[in-house]
Every structure is written in C-alpha cells, then in structure tokens.
Design a protein around this motif. Sequence first.
Motif, PDB file in Angstrom:
ATOM      1  N   VAL A  19      -4.007  52.622  36.675  1.00 25.39           N
ATOM      2  CA  VAL A  19      -3.071  51.548  37.046  1.00 25.39           C
ATOM      3  C   VAL A  19      -3.321  51.126  38.484  1.00 25.39           C
ATOM      4  O   VAL A  19      -3.383  49.929  38.797  1.00 25.39           O
ATOM      5  CB  VAL A  19      -1.608  51.996  36.842  1.00 25.39           C
ATOM      6  CG1 VAL A  19      -0.650  51.009  37.482  1.00 25.39           C
ATOM      7  CG2 VAL A  19      -1.292  52.149  35.361  1.00 25.39           C
ATOM      8  N   SER A  20      -3.478  52.091  39.353  1.00 31.81           N
ATOM      9  CA  SER A  20      -3.739  51.807  40.760  1.00 31.81           C
ATOM     10  C   SER A  20      -5.023  50.988  40.921  1.00 31.81           C
ATOM     11  O   SER A  20      -5.067  50.029  41.695  1.00 31.81           O
ATOM     12  CB  SER A  20      -3.837  53.129  41.516  1.00 31.81           C
ATOM     13  OG  SER A  20      -3.925  52.902  42.885  1.00 31.81           O
ATOM     14  N   LYS A  21      -6.058  51.357  40.170  1.00 28.26           N
ATOM     15  CA  LYS A  21      -7.319  50.614  40.228  1.00 28.26           C
ATOM     16  C   LYS A  21      -7.152  49.193  39.698  1.00 28.26           C
ATOM     17  O   LYS A  21      -7.727  48.247  40.240  1.00 28.26           O
ATOM     18  CB  LYS A  21      -8.399  51.339  39.418  1.00 28.26           C
ATOM     19  CG  LYS A  21      -8.896  52.611  40.062  1.00 28.26           C
ATOM     20  CD  LYS A  21      -9.948  53.265  39.170  1.00 28.26           C
ATOM     21  CE  LYS A  21     -10.480  54.547  39.761  1.00 28.26           C
ATOM     22  NZ  LYS A  21     -11.490  55.182  38.895  1.00 28.26           N
ATOM     23  N   VAL A  22      -6.360  49.041  38.640  1.00 31.62           N
ATOM     24  CA  VAL A  22      -6.145  47.708  38.058  1.00 31.62           C
ATOM     25  C   VAL A  22      -5.433  46.816  39.071  1.00 31.62           C
ATOM     26  O   VAL A  22      -5.810  45.652  39.255  1.00 31.62           O
ATOM     27  CB  VAL A  22      -5.336  47.792  36.743  1.00 31.62           C
ATOM     28  CG1 VAL A  22      -4.974  46.397  36.246  1.00 31.62           C
ATOM     29  CG2 VAL A  22      -6.119  48.543  35.673  1.00 31.62           C
ATOM     30  N   ILE A  23      -4.433  47.351  39.718  1.00 26.47           N
ATOM     31  CA  ILE A  23      -3.682  46.577  40.715  1.00 26.47           C
ATOM     32  C   ILE A  23      -4.614  46.115  41.842  1.00 26.47           C
ATOM     33  O   ILE A  23      -4.441  45.027  42.389  1.00 26.47           O
ATOM     34  CB  ILE A  23      -2.481  47.387  41.255  1.00 26.47           C
ATOM     35  CG1 ILE A  23      -1.436  47.525  40.135  1.00 26.47           C
ATOM     36  CG2 ILE A  23      -1.881  46.739  42.487  1.00 26.47           C
ATOM     37  CD1 ILE A  23      -0.279  48.449  40.458  1.00 26.47           C
ATOM     38  N   LYS A  24      -5.626  46.904  42.134  1.00 20.90           N
ATOM     39  CA  LYS A  24      -6.603  46.546  43.174  1.00 20.90           C
ATOM     40  C   LYS A  24      -7.687  45.602  42.651  1.00 20.90           C
ATOM     41  O   LYS A  24      -8.593  45.237  43.384  1.00 20.90           O
ATOM     42  CB  LYS A  24      -7.243  47.812  43.741  1.00 20.90           C
ATOM     43  CG  LYS A  24      -6.261  48.672  44.513  1.00 20.90           C
ATOM     44  CD  LYS A  24      -6.899  49.961  44.971  1.00 20.90           C
ATOM     45  CE  LYS A  24      -5.858  50.846  45.639  1.00 20.90           C
ATOM     46  NZ  LYS A  24      -6.338  52.205  45.864  1.00 20.90           N
ATOM     47  N   GLY A  25      -7.608  45.237  41.358  1.00 25.44           N
ATOM     48  CA  GLY A  25      -8.531  44.251  40.814  1.00 25.44           C
ATOM     49  C   GLY A  25      -9.591  44.781  39.861  1.00 25.44           C
ATOM     50  O   GLY A  25     -10.447  44.013  39.414  1.00 25.44           O
ATOM     51  N   ASP A  26      -9.549  46.047  39.509  1.00 24.16           N
ATOM     52  CA  ASP A  26     -10.551  46.633  38.616  1.00 24.16           C
ATOM     53  C   ASP A  26     -10.168  46.373  37.154  1.00 24.16           C
ATOM     54  O   ASP A  26      -9.338  47.065  36.573  1.00 24.16           O
ATOM     55  CB  ASP A  26     -10.655  48.141  38.879  1.00 24.16           C
ATOM     56  CG  ASP A  26     -11.703  48.822  38.015  1.00 24.16           C
ATOM     57  OD1 ASP A  26     -12.410  48.122  37.256  1.00 24.16           O
ATOM     58  OD2 ASP A  26     -11.812  50.058  38.100  1.00 24.16           O
ATOM     59  N   LYS A  27     -10.805  45.374  36.548  1.00 21.92           N
ATOM     60  CA  LYS A  27     -10.499  44.990  35.169  1.00 21.92           C
ATOM     61  C   LYS A  27     -10.980  46.035  34.163  1.00 21.92           C
ATOM     62  O   LYS A  27     -10.396  46.184  33.101  1.00 21.92           O
ATOM     63  CB  LYS A  27     -11.106  43.621  34.854  1.00 21.92           C
ATOM     64  CG  LYS A  27     -10.463  42.499  35.641  1.00 21.92           C
ATOM     65  CD  LYS A  27     -11.091  41.162  35.344  1.00 21.92           C
ATOM     66  CE  LYS A  27     -10.445  40.093  36.204  1.00 21.92           C
ATOM     67  NZ  LYS A  27     -11.056  38.794  36.013  1.00 21.92           N
ATOM     68  N   LYS A  28     -12.026  46.763  34.490  1.00 20.98           N
ATOM     69  CA  LYS A  28     -12.542  47.805  33.586  1.00 20.98           C
ATOM     70  C   LYS A  28     -11.491  48.893  33.364  1.00 20.98           C
ATOM     71  O   LYS A  28     -11.380  49.431  32.263  1.00 20.98           O
ATOM     72  CB  LYS A  28     -13.814  48.441  34.163  1.00 20.98           C
ATOM     73  CG  LYS A  28     -15.064  47.714  33.816  1.00 20.98           C
ATOM     74  CD  LYS A  28     -15.393  47.939  32.356  1.00 20.98           C
ATOM     75  CE  LYS A  28     -16.785  47.445  32.054  1.00 20.98           C
ATOM     76  NZ  LYS A  28     -16.977  47.176  30.660  1.00 20.98           N
ATOM     77  N   SER A  29     -10.729  49.215  34.388  1.00 20.24           N
ATOM     78  CA  SER A  29      -9.691  50.241  34.255  1.00 20.24           C
ATOM     79  C   SER A  29      -8.602  49.782  33.299  1.00 20.24           C
ATOM     80  O   SER A  29      -8.054  50.589  32.539  1.00 20.24           O
ATOM     81  CB  SER A  29      -9.084  50.583  35.621  1.00 20.24           C
ATOM     82  OG  SER A  29     -10.040  51.248  36.410  1.00 20.24           O
ATOM     83  N   PHE A  30      -8.299  48.488  33.316  1.00 24.22           N
ATOM     84  CA  PHE A  30      -7.299  47.977  32.373  1.00 24.22           C
ATOM     85  C   PHE A  30      -7.846  48.055  30.948  1.00 24.22           C
ATOM     86  O   PHE A  30      -7.127  48.406  30.013  1.00 24.22           O
ATOM     87  CB  PHE A  30      -6.889  46.541  32.704  1.00 24.22           C
ATOM     88  CG  PHE A  30      -5.751  46.061  31.862  1.00 24.22           C
ATOM     89  CD1 PHE A  30      -4.467  46.553  32.046  1.00 24.22           C
ATOM     90  CD2 PHE A  30      -5.949  45.135  30.848  1.00 24.22           C
ATOM     91  CE1 PHE A  30      -3.414  46.135  31.259  1.00 24.22           C
ATOM     92  CE2 PHE A  30      -4.911  44.708  30.053  1.00 24.22           C
ATOM     93  CZ  PHE A  30      -3.630  45.207  30.262  1.00 24.22           C
ATOM     94  N   LYS A  68       0.238  41.216  33.178  1.00 26.83           N
ATOM     95  CA  LYS A  68       0.951  40.283  34.048  1.00 26.83           C
ATOM     96  C   LYS A  68       1.950  40.989  34.973  1.00 26.83           C
ATOM     97  O   LYS A  68       2.104  40.619  36.128  1.00 26.83           O
ATOM     98  CB  LYS A  68       1.689  39.255  33.176  1.00 26.83           C
ATOM     99  CG  LYS A  68       2.408  38.191  33.960  1.00 26.83           C
ATOM    100  CD  LYS A  68       3.040  37.164  33.034  1.00 26.83           C
ATOM    101  CE  LYS A  68       3.773  36.092  33.816  1.00 26.83           C
ATOM    102  NZ  LYS A  68       4.406  35.114  32.935  1.00 26.83           N
ATOM    103  N   TYR A  69       2.623  42.017  34.446  1.00 20.82           N
ATOM    104  CA  TYR A  69       3.698  42.666  35.206  1.00 20.82           C
ATOM    105  C   TYR A  69       3.332  44.064  35.700  1.00 20.82           C
ATOM    106  O   TYR A  69       4.214  44.826  36.068  1.00 20.82           O
ATOM    107  CB  TYR A  69       4.969  42.738  34.348  1.00 20.82           C
ATOM    108  CG  TYR A  69       5.506  41.379  34.029  1.00 20.82           C
ATOM    109  CD1 TYR A  69       6.126  40.607  35.014  1.00 20.82           C
ATOM    110  CD2 TYR A  69       5.376  40.829  32.750  1.00 20.82           C
ATOM    111  CE1 TYR A  69       6.600  39.339  34.730  1.00 20.82           C
ATOM    112  CE2 TYR A  69       5.854  39.563  32.459  1.00 20.82           C
ATOM    113  CZ  TYR A  69       6.465  38.828  33.451  1.00 20.82           C
ATOM    114  OH  TYR A  69       6.937  37.574  33.172  1.00 20.82           O
ATOM    115  N   LEU A  70       2.064  44.380  35.736  1.00 20.64           N
ATOM    116  CA  LEU A  70       1.653  45.723  36.133  1.00 20.64           C
ATOM    117  C   LEU A  70       2.131  46.084  37.544  1.00 20.64           C
ATOM    118  O   LEU A  70       2.419  47.244  37.827  1.00 20.64           O
ATOM    119  CB  LEU A  70       0.134  45.861  36.037  1.00 20.64           C
ATOM    120  CG  LEU A  70      -0.403  47.273  36.033  1.00 20.64           C
ATOM    121  CD1 LEU A  70       0.211  48.090  34.898  1.00 20.64           C
ATOM    122  CD2 LEU A  70      -1.906  47.280  35.901  1.00 20.64           C
TER     123      LEU A  70
END
Length: 187
Positions: A19-30, A68-70
């Motif tokens: 989640v932390s990585k996704v918030i920083k822009g890492d789409k692969k983590s999502f 959207k709401y992560l």
Amino acid sequence: MIDCHEKVCDMPEEDEKFVSKVIKGDKKSFEILVNRYRRPVMKLLFRMTGDYDISLDLAQETFLKSWKYLKSYREGMKFSSWLFKIAANLAKDYKYKKHPEESIEDNKFIQSYKENPENGLYIKSLLQKLEEPYKTAIILRFISDFTYSEIAEIMSVSPEQVKNYIFRGRKFLIKLAREEEYYELPL
C-alpha cells in the motif's frame, strides 16, 4: 471459505508495504494486491449478490474504488478488512438499488448450507430475504468464516453489535423457515 483466511490475509505487514509503495506511485504493487485479493473479494460479492456477472462488475468496482481512495486507508487497519468493507458496501448498495423496498451461532444451520445442495439452495433463498445488516453479518461469519472482530471492522460497528446482528439474523432466519413450513433444517 474465503481463501484469504488460509494464506493471503495473514500478511498485514506485507500488505501495508505494498500500500505504501502504491501511494508513492508504484502501480506494480497495486497489481500484486489485486491478484492477491481478487478471488476472496469475488467470493464475498457472489455470496452477497448471488449473481456471478454482477459480482464481477462489483469486484472491478471494488478495486477501482480502492485505487481511488487508497490514500484514505488508515495505517494499522488490515488492508483486507478495508478492502472487504468496500466490497460489502458496494454489494449492499447494489441490492438496495435493485430492491429499494428491501431496505447463528448455530453451525449445524450453516453446515447444512455447505453440505446439502437442496438445503443449501433453500438457505440461500432465506438469506436473500434477510434484511441488512443481519444478512451481511451472517454471510461474513458463517459462510466466509470471518471473526467477530474482522466483521466489526468491515461493517464499522463494535464486535458486540456484530453479535447482536448475528443473533437477530438467526432468529429471523428461523422465523422465515417456520413461516414457509420447512422446519426440517437443523435450526
């Protein structure tokens, strides 16, 4: 039973890292999170709606909303509970839009649902008649095997309220069964 309890959802620290990585822009983590939770989310939605195609649509919407709401995800909360809450709310909204007029601790009852196809179909029809929030609490507890604490998180209520919903929901199910004169089930 939702796969999540066996392997996937017992990794909250790992989920938080993704989640932390996704918030920083890492789409692969999502993508990893979606792959990890797509089956458990789909199973929950199917059990709540009873319609495979609708469940697919709602699962997709669940992941779109989670993306959207992560940023609103609270650290310390299990990601799986947060995600299942989104899915359960979407299923309830769908059911309400479809039927706006519709606004157990007894394991033998649920075992009957899981083991006997005829009783399972009958119990499924009874569950469809059960009102919210009782229906959601019973499905999450007995069919999806969530704990009271997990259900409380998903439904945003206290564990005591969850117990109340389950107790009342079970009473309503027994009443419905008696009214339909099909009281051969081990209620």
